[in-house]
Motif scaffolding. Structure first.
Motif, PDB file in Angstrom:
ATOM      1  N   LEU A 209      -8.873  34.527 -39.537  1.00  0.00           N
ATOM      2  CA  LEU A 209      -7.489  34.988 -39.375  1.00  0.00           C
ATOM      3  C   LEU A 209      -7.205  35.472 -37.962  1.00  0.00           C
ATOM      4  N   GLY A 210      -8.270  35.812 -37.212  1.00  0.00           N
ATOM      5  CA  GLY A 210      -8.086  36.308 -35.853  1.00  0.00           C
ATOM      6  C   GLY A 210      -8.714  37.664 -35.587  1.00  0.00           C
ATOM      7  N   PHE A 211      -9.362  38.255 -36.597  1.00  0.00           N
ATOM      8  CA  PHE A 211     -10.091  39.504 -36.376  1.00  0.00           C
ATOM      9  C   PHE A 211     -11.353  39.222 -35.570  1.00  0.00           C
ATOM     10  N   GLU A 212     -11.856  40.226 -34.874  1.00  0.00           N
ATOM     11  CA  GLU A 212     -13.116  40.130 -34.143  1.00  0.00           C
ATOM     12  C   GLU A 212     -14.121  41.069 -34.806  1.00  0.00           C
ATOM     13  N   LYS A 213     -15.325  40.550 -35.076  1.00  0.00           N
ATOM     14  CA  LYS A 213     -16.375  41.424 -35.614  1.00  0.00           C
ATOM     15  C   LYS A 213     -16.872  42.283 -34.465  1.00  0.00           C
ATOM     16  N   ILE A 214     -16.746  43.605 -34.607  1.00  0.00           N
ATOM     17  CA  ILE A 214     -17.073  44.508 -33.501  1.00  0.00           C
ATOM     18  C   ILE A 214     -18.329  45.333 -33.745  1.00  0.00           C
ATOM     19  N   TYR A 215     -18.797  45.373 -34.998  1.00  0.00           N
ATOM     20  CA  TYR A 215     -19.983  46.193 -35.293  1.00  0.00           C
ATOM     21  C   TYR A 215     -20.525  45.766 -36.647  1.00  0.00           C
ATOM     22  N   GLU A 216     -21.851  45.696 -36.737  1.00  0.00           N
ATOM     23  CA  GLU A 216     -22.490  45.346 -38.010  1.00  0.00           C
ATOM     24  C   GLU A 216     -23.790  46.127 -38.112  1.00  0.00           C
TER      25      GLU A 216
ATOM     26  N   THR B  96     -16.644  37.127 -46.495  1.00  0.00           N
ATOM     27  CA  THR B  96     -15.542  38.029 -46.189  1.00  0.00           C
ATOM     28  C   THR B  96     -15.296  38.095 -44.691  1.00  0.00           C
ATOM     29  N   CYS B  97     -16.373  38.266 -43.915  1.00  0.00           N
ATOM     30  CA  CYS B  97     -16.234  38.325 -42.454  1.00  0.00           C
ATOM     31  C   CYS B  97     -15.675  37.021 -41.907  1.00  0.00           C
ATOM     32  N   ALA B  98     -16.158  35.900 -42.419  1.00  0.00           N
ATOM     33  CA  ALA B  98     -15.670  34.595 -41.952  1.00  0.00           C
ATOM     34  C   ALA B  98     -14.172  34.457 -42.219  1.00  0.00           C
ATOM     35  N   PHE B  99     -13.716  34.943 -43.360  1.00  0.00           N
ATOM     36  CA  PHE B  99     -12.295  34.894 -43.696  1.00  0.00           C
ATOM     37  C   PHE B  99     -11.472  35.660 -42.660  1.00  0.00           C
ATOM     38  N   TYR B 100     -11.855  36.912 -42.389  1.00  0.00           N
ATOM     39  CA  TYR B 100     -11.079  37.731 -41.456  1.00  0.00           C
ATOM     40  C   TYR B 100     -11.206  37.245 -40.014  1.00  0.00           C
ATOM     41  N   VAL B 101     -12.389  36.767 -39.614  1.00  0.00           N
ATOM     42  CA  VAL B 101     -12.551  36.185 -38.277  1.00  0.00           C
ATOM     43  C   VAL B 101     -11.656  34.953 -38.153  1.00  0.00           C
TER      44      VAL B 101
ATOM     45  N   LEU C  97     -14.414  44.929 -38.481  1.00  0.00           N
ATOM     46  CA  LEU C  97     -13.648  43.869 -37.838  1.00  0.00           C
ATOM     47  C   LEU C  97     -12.341  44.465 -37.335  1.00  0.00           C
ATOM     48  N   ARG C  98     -11.883  44.001 -36.163  1.00  0.00           N
ATOM     49  CA  ARG C  98     -10.686  44.596 -35.570  1.00  0.00           C
ATOM     50  C   ARG C  98      -9.705  43.517 -35.133  1.00  0.00           C
TER      51      ARG C  98
END
Length: 131
Positions: A33-40, A26-31, A52-53
């Protein structure tokens, strides 16, 4: 005198909660698209959560039971500036509160306090305050 509303204690959209049956994918999909993972983080000792933002849009992706179905957005979260006042108004107005009162999670630097109400069609709205 104007009637008080819960959103009078808020100042905008905070995040959208999306359950996932494979958080890494899921994270790889949104990243991608251009999202940045900001907290995990991991909560309750086992549930993985990632934020993700993209611009002003934040997604809270987490391992969840309702993942994999069409329309599986679990909740929308409104950024609350006074969760106590919002909770009191929700109770006063008879909203269906589906959380265990005002709850806390150790997200971000100082944690968050939130509660969840349920609207028509089982849509959940989280009123969430950064601490």
């Amino acid at each position: 005198m104007e009637e008080k509303k819960i959103l009078d204690t808020c100042n905008g959209l905070q995040h959208i909660g999306i359950p996932s049956d494979d958080l890494e994918k899921t994270c790889a999909f949104y990243v991608g698209l251009g999202f940045e993972k900001i907290y995990e983080t991991v909560i309750h000792g086992h549930q993985h959560v990632a934020f993700l933002r993209f611009g002003d849009l934040t997604l809270e992706c987490y391992e969840g039971a309702c993942a994999g179905r069409a329309g599986a957005i679990d909740h929308i979260a409104i950024n609350c500036t006074d969760v106590e006042a919002a909770y009191a108004l929700a109770k006063e107005k008879g909203y269906t509160i589906v959380s265990d009162g005002i709850e806390e999670l150790p997200f971000w630097e100082n944690g968050v306090r939130f509660f969840i109400i349920e609207g028509p069609n089982a849509v959940r709205v989280e009123l969430n305050q950064y601490l």
